[in-house]
Design an enzyme around this catalytic site. Structure first.
Site, PDB file in Angstrom:
ATOM      1  CB  CYS A   1      44.193 121.351  49.762  1.00  0.00           C
ATOM      2  SG  CYS A   1      44.426 122.887  50.690  1.00  0.00           S
TER       3      CYS A   1
ATOM      4  CG  HIS B   1      40.024 119.825  52.375  1.00  0.00           C
ATOM      5  ND1 HIS B   1      41.081 118.946  52.270  1.00  0.00           N
ATOM      6  CD2 HIS B   1      40.572 121.062  52.503  1.00  0.00           C
ATOM      7  CE1 HIS B   1      42.223 119.610  52.338  1.00  0.00           C
ATOM      8  NE2 HIS B   1      41.939 120.901  52.478  1.00  0.00           N
TER       9      HIS B   1
ATOM     10  CD  GLU C   1      39.641 115.709  51.409  1.00  0.00           C
ATOM     11  OE1 GLU C   1      40.609 116.142  52.048  1.00  0.00           O
ATOM     12  OE2 GLU C   1      38.918 116.450  50.710  1.00  0.00           O
TER      13      GLU C   1
END
Length: 237
Positions: free
Chosen positions: A87, A176, A178
């Site tokens: 990001c 994202h 993660e």
């Protein structure tokens, strides 16, 4: 292997990357830039992971540490480190390499599909990745122009550059993979105003929380990617 991460706010940490690093027995350290912590020496890490954050890459007056963070990222790339940005982290990489970061056509917040380029799916980094996948998004800016030598590897309906790779060891994801339940909850708690403003590609808090089951596949894809990146790094040692 020594992995170092850069964190921009207390509520956007490395999330599921912590689990992967521990599982693999790698040393994980971090610099919390918002606390003005010191950056490590270049010989103190093998990988650099740059996390997200609600600020923009051009807000150096408001966040003065952005200036020396960019210098540090550039030096890490020049030192041939493995560098992964997520990001805001991806936007920072793009900026130091000479690309442009601007407002995206629409804000993307929530579980939204991205399409991976067919050619990149042949790479060992992205084996077992589907052509299209729902991932968690939370961004208003994006890397609108990639630097020379960078290759776009994913896109979405309203964001043409969702991910890129540069010199094989530098990768940026706008989305994202993660994230965990806790990290998403922290984002909602701290950035709720961005959801309330709404938008065509902005999901409500209830919509986001109702699709948390998508984390299983997202984390699995992130683990596959990290395993491929690890193998590439170790082969080069």
């Amino acid at each position: 292997m020594k992995i170092h991460y850069l964190q921009h706010v207390y509520f956007e940490g490395p999330a599921d990357i912590v689990r992967w690093a521990r599982k693999k027995g790698h040393k994980l350290t971090g610099t919390h830039l918002y606390n003005y912590e010191a950056l490590p020496d270049m010989d103190g890490f093998d990988w650099l992971v740059i996390m997200g954050g609600p600020m923009n890459i051009y807000e150096e007056e408001k966040y003065p540490w952005l200036k020396y963070e960019k210098q540090f990222i550039k030096k890490a790339i020049e030192s041939n480190k493995v560098v992964l940005g997520i990001c805001l982290g991806a936007q920072l990489i793009n900026d130091v390499l000479g690309g442009k970061v601007t407002k995206n056509l629409e804000r993307e917040i929530g579980w939204l599909p991205v399409t991976f380029n067919s050619s990149i799916l042949k790479s060992s980094f992205f084996k077992n990745f589907p052509k299209e996948h729902y991932v968690f998004q939370w961004h208003g800016d994006t890397f609108s122009t990639l630097p020379e030598g960078a290759v776009c590897i994913a896109s979405s309906e309203v964001c043409s550059n969702q991910a890129f790779i540069y010199n094989k060891n530098v990768i940026g994801f706008q989305f994202h993979m993660e994230s965990t339940r806790d990290s998403i909850s922290l984002l909602i708690d701290n950035c709720l105003d961005e959801i309330k403003d709404g938008g065509s590609y902005v999901q409500s808090e209830d919509e986001i929380k109702s699709q948390m089951n998508l984390l299983i596949d997202a984390n699995s894809l992130m683990e596959n990617f990290l395993n491929g990146l690890e193998a590439y790094y170790l082969e080069g040692k």
